[in-house]
Design a protein around this motif. Structure first.
Motif: not given
Length: 1006
Positions: A972-999
């Motif tokens: 239900r998270y409205k950001g790009m990725d609920p797992e990542v964060y930028t600085s400090y524990d839990g702040l999404d301040y422009g966090a870089y998302p984990i991409p989808r990868t086909i291998t």
């Protein structure tokens, strides 16, 4: 450029995936030669008997998938010195006497005995040994059968991740080990990961676990390790397991065992894969025309001219920052290993090359590595083991600024056509550089050169008594360089920076182990003396106002303003360890240990810390009254207690230190002075963690189940306090404060289906409750302070978990569309004060879960792996700035913030965002309006592979695969990725998302 990139990934896929595709048709047209399940298939041929009455027996050895096994042992029962091994095609030839019995075995498979009657040609199937209770588990300074464990240890073997294209060692643990939280804080290639074992245990210092690679502590991290080189990983969680590492085991211990060679002819494996990565989810932002329309609507009709408005509408003008900066990132991964040996010498040599492009332009990561492992029985009484791993890492740029990608105006001009200087945002972000311009004219390169080597001498003094001497060395050289151009933005000052950090660590471990069995009594005793030393050097040079930019970050003399600094630190540790293990009839188990650590970081009598531990276990299934039942194979109850320590403060932290400062005294000259920034604290000693653990290990009808309850209390926290400014300022350390973690862990592993179709499944879950119970007398400590966002975003407070958020409570809109907040007395206001802030939510998950499934049918294998985390939050600063007109963000870019805002909707009850025209409406970043539930379920990996047997391909066995990582996320998270964060524990301040990868991958075993 586009043509080159397209050709690059197309050719790569053709190479690893389609090149051997003609073999599919060949495999389909050829009959299966492997025997079916059951007894070995025998063929009666003409009797070949030599003069001594011996028969010549020939055979082929297969696994259950019909793949030939190289290096399997073939011995005559009762004559262990007479035998042979299977060759590259799984074939063997052996002369045996009449009526002999052959014993055929291979590591990881059930041995098979075959009585030789009239048989001269054998086709043998060895079945994989899935008896988890008999697995040997690595523990601190030794090994033990899993069935004999008294502590809480979770293991991951290569079988559990071999069908997944793992790029980082930490990914192996994610979702596969209960009680271990692994979080990818960024989706940039080469970015680190946060690992927590049973919660956060320290406030001011690191809570990272201790990593031990082949017995040597890894002080430079895991970045240089090739995941394919790993045989197994064990996580020591309870104190009876971790206390053996004393001062360094308080955050848990992760033991990594690398692969070695095996007896038989050389086995060569080449593994190649190509991955295509894309951004999985992006914010729904206003396009250029919508943004221009909104600007005219909110700021006045003359903001954007009619001519420009038409150009934005027909697409001749406007910038889509995400489309401009993102692309398909290509990952190439090549791995080669050669292993083999004989009865006395075994070897493994491996190399790998990883080349990862980010999903944003101008960013990539490269890793090159080589490993050599050699084990030799030099004498009957001496075994030598040598292991070496060397790697080179290179990261080019740190990735795009997602905060700017999300918030920069799509209606601005890119750059000045005359000067080539990239423009700033005239409508929205007040202070910030053009996200595309940053990538095009600025650049950075960071390197890491690692060497990890160890040598072990094992002396077999007498039966049951061994003495090992191990020496290890860990080296890391990490230079980094950065350059900033004046073309980045109007008024920008160009600059350069060079940094070189060097880390050295050596360790000597001497281990005397005695093991004896007296009837039904088994005793193992161990004494260890260990010393280690680390020293670090740092060198930095910076410069600004460069005379020219032609050499980038080279030639510091090119700068008008220059600064340089260097540093040196050193620390050492001496440790004595004793441990004893006792069991009776494999029914009752006792383990006790004591470790003493002496650290150079502490002073006087406080240098030494003592860390005891004890554990008991009772396997009820081994009792006589359980002997008539055949359902329970194991029902073991465990209990343990232990103390671990933490000395993770910087060297010289307890000494009084002066810091330099400059002051002009009303002149243009800078005069240097010194002040007491760090005060002496000679009484500081070890931070200690006390842990209790109760567990059950159950093996029931093919299900292996483990359950643990634990309680960890960290006392005498290494807590850094501030000296009031009116008293001169500075910091000092105290042993005060308390932190508590309690929780439960559960795992189950089984084979629901075994036969022609085999399904192996493993599920684990863990719950952790973290609580600050004392803050060295302080009522609270504010953290995550951002001046551009209005202050502290988080708080540490007794009774609440670490990473708690400190927010205003949003309660809707007033009749004019202004935000309403709840005051401390329960009333509503549009202008709350700091007295109205409340503690809410937490940054770390309460629950973490993982579900791994491997299904095999003939030559096909499918792997499906889910990972989940619940009960935690992210403060979505990225959405706040995209939907607010406050501070640095002067206009909105989020589509819903305009079209679902108070000013735009006719039915005000449907408004999702406040008015943009009401000047009384206040937006606070630390409001629970932006505090979102980040719980998620991710399909981390789904893969399908097909194996072409050697008898079909002739020259090798080939496995072709296609897989997808991070295919989808339920959240239900409205950001790009609920797992990542930028600085400090839990702040999404422009966090870089984990991409989808086909291998796409191909593994060839010669």
């Amino acid at each position: 450029m586009k043509v080159t990139r397209k050709s690059k990934w197309l050719l790569s896929i053709l190479f690893v995936f389609f090149l051997p595709s003609h073999l599919f048709s060949q495999a389909a047209s050829m009959p299966m030669e492997a025997p079916t399940e059951g007894e070995p298939v025998t063929e009666v041929q003409e009797d070949e008997t030599d003069e001594g009455g011996n028969r010549t027996i020939k055979g082929i050895i297969y696994d259950e998938q019909g793949e030939t096994i190289i290096g399997a042992s073939v011995l005559i029962k009762g004559e262990e010195t007479t035998g042979t091994t299977s060759d590259m095609d799984g074939k063997f030839t052996l002369s045996v006497p009449q009526g002999a019995t052959l014993v055929i075995s291979y590591i990881g498979y059930h041995p098979q005995e075959i009585k030789i009657r009239k048989r001269t040609a054998l086709h043998v199937i060895l079945k994989e040994d899935n008896q988890l209770l008999e697995e040997v588990v690595v523990v601190g300074y030794g090994t033990v059968k899993k069935s004999d464990l008294t502590g809480s240890v979770s293991g991951v073997s290569t079988r559990q991740f071999k069908n997944q294209p793992v790029k980082r060692v930490e990914n192996i643990l994610q979702g596969r080990t209960p009680g271990v939280e692994v979080t990818a804080t960024s989706g940039v290639p080469g970015a680190g990961m946060k690992v927590r074992v049973r919660g956060t245990t320290s406030i001011n210092k690191s809570s990272d676990p201790l990593y031990v690679i082949d017995g040597i502590i890894s002080s430079s991290g895991l970045d240089g390790i090739n995941p394919s080189d790993i045989q197994s990983m064990e996580v020591l969680k309870d104190a009876s397991s971790t206390a053996i590492y004393g001062s360094r085991g308080s955050n848990g211990v992760i033991l990594i065992t690398t692969k070695g060679g095996s007896e038989g002819k050389a086995s060569i494996t080449f593994d190649a894969s190509v991955g295509l990565s894309t951004v999985r989810k992006q914010y729904d932002l206003l396009n250029a025309y919508e943004y221009a329309t909104a600007l005219n609507d909110i700021r006045g009709s003359s903001t954007i001219s009619a001519e420009d408005l038409e150009a934005y509408k027909n697409g001749t003008k406007g910038i889509n920052w995400a489309d401009l900066i993102t692309h398909t990132g290509i990952t190439q991964d090549y791995r080669l290993s050669i292993s083999g040996g004989n009865a006395k010498v075994k070897y493994l040599i491996s190399g790998n090359m990883l080349d990862q492009e980010a999903v944003t332009i101008k960013t990539d990561y490269k890793r090159y590595g080589i490993r050599a492992n050699i084990d030799a029985d030099v004498k009957p009484w001496l075994t030598i083991s040598a292991k070496m791993n060397a790697s080179s890492l290179h990261k080019h740029n740190d990735g795009a600024n997602w905060f700017h990608i999300t918030n920069f105006s799509p209606t601005m001009e890119m750059k000045d056509p005359e000067t080539g200087i990239y423009n700033r945002d005239p409508y929205n972000i007040a202070n910030g550089s053009n996200p595309y311009g940053e990538l095009m004219v600025n650049y950075s390169d960071s390197y890491s050169y690692n060497l990890n080597a160890n040598l072990t001498l094992l002396f077999k003094i007498m039966k049951g008594l061994t003495f090992s001497v191990q020496g290890g060395y860990d080296y890391d050289h990490s230079p980094s360089y950065s350059f900033k151009s004046k073309l980045e933005a109007p008024g920008a000052i160009n600059s350069m920076n060079n940094t070189s950090n060097m880390h050295n660590y050596w360790q000597n471990t001497n281990n005397l182990t005695w093991q004896r069995q007296f009837g039904d009594h088994n005793v193992t005793a161990m004494a260890v003396w260990e010393i280690s030393r680390s020293w670090d050097t740092g060198l930095q040079g910076t410069g600004s106002n460069l005379n020219n930019e032609s050499v980038g970050y080279w030639n510091i003399a090119n700068a008008a303003i220059r600064n340089a600094s260097n540093s040196y630190t050193e620390a050492s540790l001496a440790s004595g360890i004793i441990r004893a293990n006792y069991d009776y009839k494999k029914r009752y188990f006792i383990t006790a240990a004591l470790r003493a650590d002496g650290s150079s970081k502490f002073q006087g009598n406080n240098k030494w810390g003592y860390f005891p531990s004890a554990a008991v276990a009772w396997d009820i299934a081994k009792e006589k009254f359980m002997s008539n039942q055949h359902i329970l194979e194991q029902l073991k109850l465990r209990g343990s207690f232990g103390v671990t320590g933490n000395q993770d403060i910087a060297a010289y932290s307890t000494l009084g230190m002066l810091s330099g400062a400059t002051y002009g005294w009303g002149t243009s000259n800078a005069y240097t002075g010194y002040w007491g920034n760090q005060f002496p604290t000679p009484d500081i000693t070890w931070e200690k963690t006390y842990q209790y653990d109760l567990g059950v290990d159950l093996s029931l009808g093919g299900f292996n189940i483990t359950f643990d309850w634990f309680k960890k209390t960290t006392k005498d926290l290494l807590f850094q306090k501030q000296v009031p400014k009116y008293n001169g300022g500075g910091t000092y350390w105290v042993n005060q404060g308390e932190l508590k973690n309690t929780g439960v862990e559960f795992s189950v592993n089984t084979f629901p289906v075994k036969g022609t179709v085999t399904w192996e499944t493993g599920f684990n879950a863990a719950y952790v409750k973290n609580e600050v119970t004392d803050l060295a007398g302080s009522d609270f400590v504010l953290t995550a302070n951002y001046s551009d966002l209005g202050g502290a975003m988080q708080i540490m407070k007794p009774g609440y978990p670490m990473g708690s958020f400190y927010v205003y409570q949003w309660k809707g809109f007033d009749e004019k569309g202004a935000n309403l907040y709840q005051k401390a007395d329960g009333s509503l206001t549009t202008s709350p004060t700091s007295d109205d802030l409340v503690v809410k939510g937490q940054a770390s998950p309460k629950w973490t879960m993982g579900w791994n499934n491997t299904i095999s049918w003939k030559n096909w294998t499918v792997n499906i792996f889910f990972n989940a985390a619940t009960g935690y939050n992210r403060l979505n600063i990225s959405r706040y700035t995209a939907a607010s007109m406050t501070g640095n963000s002067r206009f909105v870019t989020l589509r819903d913030a305009y079209f679902k805002g108070w000013d735009h909707v006719s039915n005000k009850a449907e408004a999702a965002y406040p008015s943009l025209t009401n000047t009384e409406s206040k937006n606070y970043a630390n409001s629970d309006f932006w505090l979102e539930d980040a719980s998620f379920v991710k399909l981390k990996n789904v893969s399908i592979s097909y194996r072409i047997p050697r008898r079909v391909a002739k020259f090798a066995s080939i496995q072709l695969s296609v897989s997808a990582q991070d295919l989808f996320t339920i959240t239900r998270y409205k950001g790009m990725d609920p797992e990542v964060y930028t600085s400090y524990d839990g702040l999404d301040y422009g966090a870089y998302p984990i991409p989808r990868t086909i291998t796409f991958g191909a593994k060839i075993r010669f």
